[in-house]
Scaffold this motif. Structure first.
Motif, mmCIF file in Angstrom:
data_model
loop_
_atom_site.group_PDB
_atom_site.id
_atom_site.type_symbol
_atom_site.label_atom_id
_atom_site.label_comp_id
_atom_site.label_asym_id
_atom_site.label_seq_id
_atom_site.Cartn_x
_atom_site.Cartn_y
_atom_site.Cartn_z
ATOM 1 N N ASN A 16 44.111 26.345 47.159
ATOM 2 C CA ASN A 16 44.243 27.795 47.390
ATOM 3 C C ASN A 16 44.669 28.522 46.111
ATOM 4 O O ASN A 16 44.180 29.615 45.809
ATOM 5 C CB ASN A 16 45.251 28.056 48.500
ATOM 6 C CG ASN A 16 44.739 27.618 49.860
ATOM 7 O OD1 ASN A 16 43.533 27.613 50.097
ATOM 8 N ND2 ASN A 16 45.637 27.235 50.744
ATOM 9 N N PHE A 17 45.569 27.921 45.346
ATOM 10 C CA PHE A 17 46.033 28.551 44.113
ATOM 11 C C PHE A 17 44.888 28.705 43.115
ATOM 12 O O PHE A 17 44.702 29.767 42.514
ATOM 13 C CB PHE A 17 47.167 27.700 43.527
ATOM 14 C CG PHE A 17 47.744 28.263 42.257
ATOM 15 C CD1 PHE A 17 48.526 29.399 42.272
ATOM 16 C CD2 PHE A 17 47.494 27.644 41.038
ATOM 17 C CE1 PHE A 17 49.048 29.921 41.096
ATOM 18 C CE2 PHE A 17 48.008 28.149 39.864
ATOM 19 C CZ PHE A 17 48.796 29.298 39.895
ATOM 20 N N TYR A 49 42.421 31.478 44.211
ATOM 21 C CA TYR A 49 42.876 32.831 43.886
ATOM 22 C C TYR A 49 42.716 33.128 42.402
ATOM 23 O O TYR A 49 42.360 34.246 42.016
ATOM 24 C CB TYR A 49 44.337 33.006 44.312
ATOM 25 C CG TYR A 49 44.546 32.911 45.804
ATOM 26 C CD1 TYR A 49 43.591 33.396 46.694
ATOM 27 C CD2 TYR A 49 45.687 32.324 46.337
ATOM 28 C CE1 TYR A 49 43.762 33.303 48.056
ATOM 29 C CE2 TYR A 49 45.876 32.226 47.712
ATOM 30 C CZ TYR A 49 44.916 32.710 48.566
ATOM 31 O OH TYR A 49 45.077 32.619 49.912
ATOM 32 N N SER A 95 51.675 26.544 54.143
ATOM 33 C CA SER A 95 51.357 27.368 52.979
ATOM 34 C C SER A 95 52.655 27.857 52.350
ATOM 35 O O SER A 95 53.752 27.518 52.802
ATOM 36 C CB SER A 95 50.462 28.544 53.388
ATOM 37 O OG SER A 95 51.134 29.376 54.304
#
Length: 571
Positions: free
Chosen positions: A328-329, A332, A406
């Protein structure tokens, strides 16, 4: 230019002249309206647009109505002219000759030439149309013989459905270009014809190109499936397979934007908007490339950081949790970089935006302390190894399996299938049932009437068979702890079993079933609430001497008047 007399008498000659002129007018009106209806209907069939097809049907009905009304009007007008000539005893021959004298031979030659060009144009168009139709049918038959999937077949059929329209419009546009000089149409009318065909050709071509791109993408993915199955590239293929709808929609958007750009170039008034077409295509391409890069990075991170099948279960779940955060990091970061590139292409300098974002982030951080608290608590939960993906936990009134952890929230799925979203800042006093081992505790009720030694022996025998029935879940043999409570209606015997993480519910259910079957087999009673109904008779009243005078008491009536009652007896 004069017309020879069709009859000797003036009246009969007038009749012939009116009849010829009326017939020519009728033929001209019917031909023009039929040709217009034919063009509109075929245009609707080429584009295959429902609204345009319904318009063509209604237009055809209206044109027939107009032609009928015009025919009646011409017939009435012809009859009126003929009656007026008869009433005035006037010969129409000089008037017709005077009108026809205004027509020169050059005009007649030009009209004949234009008529010949139109006929040649129509013949060439239909010949080329038939040739291309047969060629397309042959190609369709050759391609259709190959084994293709359902989606490939659907896109292929749609492509061949739109292809004839593209070919017909292309042939018509090319022939009209060749015949433009012969028609010698006015420049505005010529531009109108060319622009109408050009727009229709681009729309039909865009739809056919989109269907062809969808078919080729499906065909390419299907051909790779057999090559990568069982190889190291299988994970990359699965990622690209998930991206296939995004790729198809992006290609479709690029094609339609390209068509719109070409249409804008056709109109001078819309020329200032033409630079935005390539810019929009570049933006769509960058976000498509970013989506592909995100999937590739996701697969790379998973392959590099996920533990192998031989690793311990805790290690695997820990890796799964951290891999999701890293993926996810990185996602982004990639989308943020693409957004900055898009802003630069739009002519916006991203440097002031980044500086302002830093100040804005500080302001938001001061105002959104709970979000910062959730993020910090999420980091502590992960680095302190309190919660991992797949753990069975209990937080307050929420109990279930952790589906995702998360930085801000934790998702827990309970036993009823409900998904709970817990803010990490509110996660306190976590009970984790998935670390090392847990105890499956079963409390068995025993009746007072049964022999306690026999009951304990039977429970011990039943519990001893549990490890053989559930070897993967039971870590140590169950232990009969003895009497746990002495209740008002029964005794309680506790059995504790050390089980693997997350298996205590299943072990408890299995042990309960074994105890019920064992008690039934050994004729031991499982306590449950009971009630006993007791009937009693009151002492009869002494007999009186004057009973005969007052009447005799009915024994059945006395029996019915006996009091009845119930008294609960503990089991």
């Amino acid at each position: 230019m004069q017309v020879f007399r069709l009859a000797e008498s003036a009246e009969l000659n007038n009749a012939w002249i009116v009849a010829v002129i009326a017939a020519a007018a009728l033929v001209a009106i019917w031909v023009v309206l039929a040709l217009a209806s034919f063009l509109i209907r075929h245009t609707a069939q080429f584009l295959r647009i429902g609204m345009l097809q319904s318009f063509s049907d209604s237009y055809a009905r209206k044109t027939r109505l107009v032609a009928v009304v015009a025919s009646f009007a011409i017939a009435i007008a012809g009859a009126g002219v003929l009656g007026y000539a008869l009433w005035q005893h006037k010969d129409l021959q000089p008037t017709v000759d005077n009108v026809l004298s205004q027509i020169t031979e050059d005009a007649v030659i030009a009209a004949a030439r234009n008529t010949g060009v139109v006929c040649l144009f129509l013949v060439a168009f239909y010949v080329l149309k038939m040739v291309t139709r047969r060629l397309i049918a042959r190609v369709h038959g050759q391609v259709g013989r190959r084994a293709v999937g359902d989606r490939q077949q659907m896109f292929l059929e749609k492509f061949f459905l739109h292809l004839p329209s593209v070919v017909n419009l292309g042939v018509a546009y090319a022939l009209l270009r060749l015949a433009a000089e012969a028609f010698r149409l006015p420049a505005p009318l010529q531009w109108l014809f060319f622009t109408a065909l050009y727009v229709l050709l681009l729309l039909a071509g865009g739809r056919a190109l989109v269907m062809l791109a969808h078919f080729l993408s499906e065909r390419l993915i299907a051909s790779w499936e057999h090559k990568v199955t069982g190889s190291k590239l299988e994970e990359y293929y699965a990622a690209l397979r998930r991206l296939l709808p995004v790729v198809q929609r992006s290609v479709e958007a690029i094609v339609y934007v390209s068509v719109a750009t070409l249409l804008v170039h056709r109109f001078e008034t819309l020329e200032p908007f033409s630079p935005y077409g390539p810019l929009l295509i570049r933006v769509i391409s960058m976000f498509l490339a970013a989506s592909v890069l995100v999937e590739i990075v996701r697969v790379l991170v998973a392959r590099l950081l996920l533990a192998g099948p031989s690793a311990a279960e805790d290690t695997q779940r820990r890796r799964v949790t951290f891999v999701g955060l890293i993926q996810n990091f990185l996602k982004y970061i990639i989308y943020f970089c693409v957004a900055m590139m898009v802003l630069k292409d739009l002519g916006v300098d991203p440097t002031p935006i980044l500086a302002g974002a830093g100040i804005l982030g500080l302001t938001v951080g001061l105002g959104a302390q709970k979000i910062v608290q959730d993020v910090l608590a999420g980091l502590l939960l992960l680095f302190e190894d309190q919660i991992l993906h797949g753990d069975y936990i209990k937080i307050g009134d929420t109990e279930g399996v952790v589906e995702q952890v998360s930085l801000r929230i934790t998702r827990v799925r309970d036993g009823l299938g409900r998904l709970h979203f817990l803010r990490n800042g509110e996660v306190q006093n976590v009970i984790n049932y998935s670390r090392g081992w847990t105890l499956a505790v079963v409390d068995m009720s025993v009746a007072y009437e049964d022999d306690l030694a026999t009951v304990l022996r039977v429970i011990g025998e039943i519990a001893a068979g549990l490890p053989a029935k559930m070897p993967n879940e039971v870590i140590a043999p169950p232990q009969v702890k003895g009497l746990e409570t002495i209740g008002a209606t029964s005794l309680t015997v506790r059995i504790e079993t050390k089980v693997a993480p997350g298996c205590f519910h299943e072990v408890k259910r299995t042990l309960n079933r074994m105890l019920v079957d064992g008690f039934t087999a050994h004729h031991l009673e499982i306590p449950y609430p009971k009630s006993v109904k007791i009937e009693f008779e009151p002492r009869p009243a002494p007999a009186s001497d004057g009973a005969g005078e007052r009447g005799t008491t009915d024994p059945q009536l006395s029996q019915d008047r006996r009091p009845r009652g119930t008294m609960p007896i503990p089991g």
